[in-house]
Enzyme design. Structure first.
Site, mmCIF file in Angstrom:
data_model
loop_
_atom_site.group_PDB
_atom_site.id
_atom_site.type_symbol
_atom_site.label_atom_id
_atom_site.label_comp_id
_atom_site.label_asym_id
_atom_site.label_seq_id
_atom_site.Cartn_x
_atom_site.Cartn_y
_atom_site.Cartn_z
ATOM 1 N N CYS A 131 0.815 -1.219 0.000
ATOM 2 C CA CYS A 131 0.000 0.000 0.000
ATOM 3 C C CYS A 131 0.847 1.267 0.000
ATOM 4 O O CYS A 131 0.563 2.227 -0.738
ATOM 5 C CB CYS A 131 -0.942 -0.005 1.197
ATOM 6 S SG CYS A 131 -0.154 -0.418 2.766
ATOM 7 N N PRO A 183 -6.600 -0.036 32.285
ATOM 8 C CA PRO A 183 -5.277 -0.468 31.810
ATOM 9 C C PRO A 183 -5.237 -0.518 30.281
ATOM 10 O O PRO A 183 -6.223 -0.891 29.636
ATOM 11 C CB PRO A 183 -5.125 -1.870 32.396
ATOM 12 C CG PRO A 183 -6.082 -1.918 33.538
ATOM 13 C CD PRO A 183 -7.229 -1.035 33.166
ATOM 14 N N HIS A 243 -2.929 6.439 4.641
ATOM 15 C CA HIS A 243 -1.480 6.515 4.825
ATOM 16 C C HIS A 243 -0.968 7.858 4.305
ATOM 17 O O HIS A 243 -1.407 8.340 3.253
ATOM 18 C CB HIS A 243 -0.770 5.411 4.048
ATOM 19 C CG HIS A 243 -0.935 4.041 4.627
ATOM 20 N ND1 HIS A 243 -1.628 3.782 5.787
ATOM 21 C CD2 HIS A 243 -0.476 2.836 4.178
ATOM 22 C CE1 HIS A 243 -1.584 2.479 6.039
ATOM 23 N NE2 HIS A 243 -0.896 1.883 5.077
#
Length: 342
Positions: A131, A183, A243
């Site tokens: 990608c 947590p 991205h």
């Protein structure tokens, strides 16, 4: 009249996006088959707005009579089933890393090297690049044609969807845990991903590179030009889809920012959004669901002769995976590499 298409890995992020992309682009199908592992058989996936497909078991499926196989099930599974589908006469377009560097398998981005598809019959398989490589070479191609690229230094800012649904769930779960003071648990990532960045994607190699970085180096050479030198640093960021890449390019010949901007605007599959004002650039949150590669922050680099800097953003599930695979199938039909539909 149309083609019989099988989508392997149909229940995953990319498989679902392939089904949606086929419908969005009105790909000429006579039948679409959704395939996945035995545990997913019987589940339902959407094809377009009004069709639902029952997932079938990949292990028992007979590929005879299938025209295209769009495959994204993981490298080990593709290694086993892609050759079987090709042997049955299907054109396999594989989105995994397994076949990318095979010299007998074309590695193709349609806007960059569609002519490489002529060799697809050697194994009956075409590889979809990584990608992060896809969006970079789409941007590099018109600039390489204009001034010949010598060297590329790229730092990626890759969304968690590149790691699959579990990775997206982990970002969501960790973010919620931080807000409610629970947590923070790590499962998919090596370190906390919520409100953090991780300079580590895929496994480490002996020279210190990760496999993700290595893929960008070798795939760019195979797709665009083996003489281009590439240095990559791949980073995972707390973004769900999209991205981004900061790219520094050194050319053999002089090139100005204006010349680059003009060439990029004229190139297929690219949208240039480059205004030197607030909000005059593109970020991942704005391009989710978009097909094009978006380029901003085009500027000259005064520290190196014939240098440019770019900011590149794309939807990694669409152009970085599903869309590129469907576009390859479209070019196969357009250029006569596969016969007309029955």
């Amino acid at each position: 009249m149309g083609y019989k298409v099988a989508v392997v890995g149909a229940t995953g992020n990319v498989g679902r996006e392939i089904l949606q992309t086929l419908a969005d682009r009105n790909f000429p199908v006579s039948e679409v088959v959704a395939l996945a592992s035995e545990r997913s058989a019987g589940h339902e996936v959407s094809f377009g707005e009004d069709q639902v497909l029952k997932v079938r078991d990949l292990a028992t499926f007979d590929f005879a009579g299938t025209d295209f196989v769009l495959s994204s099930p993981g490298a080990k599974i593709s290694a086993q089933f892609a050759p079987k589908a090709a042997a049955a006469g299907a054109c396999v377009i594989d989105n995994t890393s397994h076949f990318r560097m095979d010299p007998d398998v074309p590695l193709v981005v349609p806007e960059v090297n569609p002519h490489h598809l002529s060799g697809w019959r050697k194994k009956g398989i075409i590889a979809n690049p990584n990608c992060s490589t896809i969006q970079m070479v789409v941007a590099l191609k018109p600039l390489h044609d204009l001034a010949k690229i010598r060297r590329v230094v790229v730092s990626t800012y890759q969304s968690v969807s590149g790691g699959g649904k579990e990775a997206m769930d982990e970002l969501f779960t960790q973010t919620r845990a931080i807000y409610v003071n629970d947590p923070v648990e790590k499962k998919k990532f090596t370190k906390q991903i919520a409100f953090n960045v991780i300079p580590h994607i895929d496994s480490f190699m002996d020279d210190g590179m990760t496999k993700e970085e290595w893929k960008m180096v070798v795939e760019t050479k195979k797709i665009l030009d083996p003489s281009i030198k590439v240095s990559a640093t791949a980073v995972r960021v707390p973004v769900f889809i999209g991205h981004s890449e900061s790219v520094n390019i050194e050319f053999e010949n002089p090139i100005t920012a204006d010349e680059a901007r003009k060439a990029l605007r004229a190139a297929p599959g690219i949208s240039v959004v480059d205004h030197r004002v607030d909000e005059g650039y593109v970020t991942p949150v704005e391009i989710a669901g978009e097909d094009n590669v978006f380029i901003s922050r085009i500027r000259e680099d005064s520290t190196v002769e014939n240098g440019l800097n770019l900011w590149i953003v794309a939807d990694n599930l669409r152009k970085g995976a599903a869309l590129n695979a469907v576009q390859i199938a479209e070019v196969m039909i357009r250029d006569g590499h596969i016969g007309p539909a029955d």
